[in-house]
Design a protein around this motif. Structure first.
Motif, PDB file in Angstrom:
ATOM      1  N   ASN A 169       2.501  37.286  91.200  1.00  0.00           N
ATOM      2  CA  ASN A 169       1.930  36.419  92.499  1.00  0.00           C
ATOM      3  C   ASN A 169       1.269  37.268  93.361  1.00  0.00           C
ATOM      4  O   ASN A 169       0.036  36.835  93.769  1.00  0.00           O
ATOM      5  N   GLU A 170       1.665  38.392  93.710  1.00  0.00           N
ATOM      6  CA  GLU A 170       1.180  39.484  94.637  1.00  0.00           C
ATOM      7  C   GLU A 170      -0.276  39.866  93.808  1.00  0.00           C
ATOM      8  O   GLU A 170      -1.302  40.053  94.728  1.00  0.00           O
ATOM      9  N   LEU A 171      -0.158  40.084  92.467  1.00  0.00           N
ATOM     10  CA  LEU A 171      -1.516  40.566  91.840  1.00  0.00           C
ATOM     11  C   LEU A 171      -2.598  39.374  91.949  1.00  0.00           C
ATOM     12  O   LEU A 171      -3.803  39.671  92.161  1.00  0.00           O
ATOM     13  N   TYR A 172      -2.127  38.000  91.975  1.00  0.00           N
ATOM     14  CA  TYR A 172      -3.089  37.108  92.064  1.00  0.00           C
ATOM     15  C   TYR A 172      -3.714  36.865  93.453  1.00  0.00           C
ATOM     16  O   TYR A 172      -4.758  36.646  93.787  1.00  0.00           O
ATOM     17  N   THR A 173      -2.849  37.046  94.282  1.00  0.00           N
ATOM     18  CA  THR A 173      -3.305  36.699  96.021  1.00  0.00           C
ATOM     19  C   THR A 173      -4.005  37.674  96.263  1.00  0.00           C
ATOM     20  O   THR A 173      -4.779  37.553  97.370  1.00  0.00           O
ATOM     21  N   THR A 174      -4.046  39.088  95.742  1.00  0.00           N
ATOM     22  CA  THR A 174      -4.741  40.059  96.275  1.00  0.00           C
ATOM     23  C   THR A 174      -6.092  40.219  95.387  1.00  0.00           C
ATOM     24  O   THR A 174      -7.018  41.203  95.606  1.00  0.00           O
ATOM     25  N   LYS A 176      -6.187  40.846  92.227  1.00  0.00           N
ATOM     26  CA  LYS A 176      -6.409  41.982  91.086  1.00  0.00           C
ATOM     27  C   LYS A 176      -6.341  41.118  89.586  1.00  0.00           C
ATOM     28  O   LYS A 176      -6.679  41.761  88.666  1.00  0.00           O
ATOM     29  N   ILE A 177      -5.759  39.996  89.633  1.00  0.00           N
ATOM     30  CA  ILE A 177      -5.731  39.237  88.314  1.00  0.00           C
ATOM     31  C   ILE A 177      -6.495  37.867  88.738  1.00  0.00           C
ATOM     32  O   ILE A 177      -6.240  37.453  90.052  1.00  0.00           O
ATOM     33  N   THR A 178      -6.828  37.046  87.794  1.00  0.00           N
ATOM     34  CA  THR A 178      -7.359  35.411  88.051  1.00  0.00           C
ATOM     35  C   THR A 178      -6.432  34.876  87.904  1.00  0.00           C
ATOM     36  O   THR A 178      -5.174  34.931  87.336  1.00  0.00           O
ATOM     37  N   GLY A 179      -6.675  33.432  88.399  1.00  0.00           N
ATOM     38  CA  GLY A 179      -5.618  32.315  88.003  1.00  0.00           C
ATOM     39  C   GLY A 179      -5.469  32.060  86.649  1.00  0.00           C
ATOM     40  O   GLY A 179      -4.387  31.660  86.222  1.00  0.00           O
ATOM     41  N   ASP A 180      -6.491  32.170  86.033  1.00  0.00           N
ATOM     42  CA  ASP A 180      -6.239  32.250  84.370  1.00  0.00           C
ATOM     43  C   ASP A 180      -5.517  33.041  83.790  1.00  0.00           C
ATOM     44  O   ASP A 180      -4.631  32.621  82.982  1.00  0.00           O
TER      45      ASP A 180
END
Length: 287
Positions: A169-174, A176-180
């Protein structure tokens, strides 16, 4: 788990390892032999029963009851093996999902710190689950190099799974990765807890006590009544025959007892520690 070559018949026949049922049954086999010898002495020497005695017809009962006993033991063995195999399939799924998660993250992540986190955290789940199922305390050395702490009074695998979800989740919120990409790794993250649930269900739900106790009593009384009828036909040869029958029937029950809980440290239990080590090796290669 014992590694062996299934084609080595000679080794199987003449080699006795620690978990071999023959070793474990020796005291009881000696008792059964002495008991059968005592019955043979009473009927042949003391009572001097003739071939016309009704005792000779007792084997008719064993023929009928033996069929029922064979069905019970077949069901018992099959049920125990299904539990063992279901546990192996669950750990096979853990291996595949750990690899798939590492493959996806290796493509998504560019920062070395993030890659290093999952390089260590993914194998940790398998190691913690192995110790959890074996009722072993989780060592803090497993988390060396990571800012992780484990509360030994709570569910250890869940704590590691929570940390993995939080990092994703941290990777998504920052950004670094997309929602997909988060959605694509969600199934692998969910599967870790699913595998844990399957293994805990197997471990915490043994064969019902009344069923297991009934089979043991059935085997005992079946064997204890064998000498009465067969002495008149076999004489003192009834001793080795009764001992052999007991060995076969009791061995099936012992084998079922051992493999119905595949997450311990018995020789025939699943090699969960080795599987966890393989997961660690493969994940490190990918990340």
């Amino acid at each position: 788990m014992i590694q062996y070559n299934p084609k080595d018949w000679i080794i199987f026949i003449f080699r006795f390892h620690e978990s071999d049922t023959f070793r474990r049954l020796i005291p009881m086999m000696i008792f059964i032999g002495l008991y059968a010898g005592g019955i043979a002495y009473l009927e042949l020497e003391l009572w001097q029963l003739s071939d016309k005695s009704h005792v000779k017809n007792i084997p008719l009962m064993h023929t009928t009851v033996g069929f029922v006993l064979s069905l019970l033991l077949a069901y018992r063995t099959n049920t125990a093996y299904e539990r063992w195999w279901e546990g192996r399939k669950a750990w096979g799924a853990l291996v595949n999902n750990s690899r798939n998660l590492a493959l996806k993250l290796s493509a998504y992540l560019s920062e070395e710190s993030d890659r290093n986190f999952f390089r260590k955290a993914i194998p940790i789940y398998a190691s913690v689950l192995s110790k959890h199922l074996a009722n072993e305390e989780v060592s803090l050395t497993l988390f060396e190099g990571l800012d992780l702490t484990i509360n030994h009074h709570t569910h250890s695998p869940n704590q590691v799974a929570k940390i993995l979800f939080q990092k994703a989740n941290e990777l998504y919120t920052t950004g670094k990765i997309t929602g997909d990409q988060l959605y694509l790794i969600k199934d692998e993250l969910d599967s870790f807890t699913g595998v844990c649930g399957v293994c805990e269900r197997i471990k915490n739900t043994p064969i019902p006590y009344s069923y297991s106790a009934f089979i043991k009593k059935f085997i005992f009384f079946y064997v204890m009544t064998l000498p009465f009828g067969y002495v008149l036909s076999l004489g003192y040869y009834v001793i080795p025959i009764v001992v052999f029958i007991f060995y076969v029937l009791a061995s099936l029950e012992l084998i079922a007892e051992e493999i119905e809980d595949p997450f311990g440290n018995d020789d025939n239990d699943l090699p969960t520690k080795k599987i966890a080590e393989n997961i660690k090796k493969h994940v490190e290669e990918l990340l």
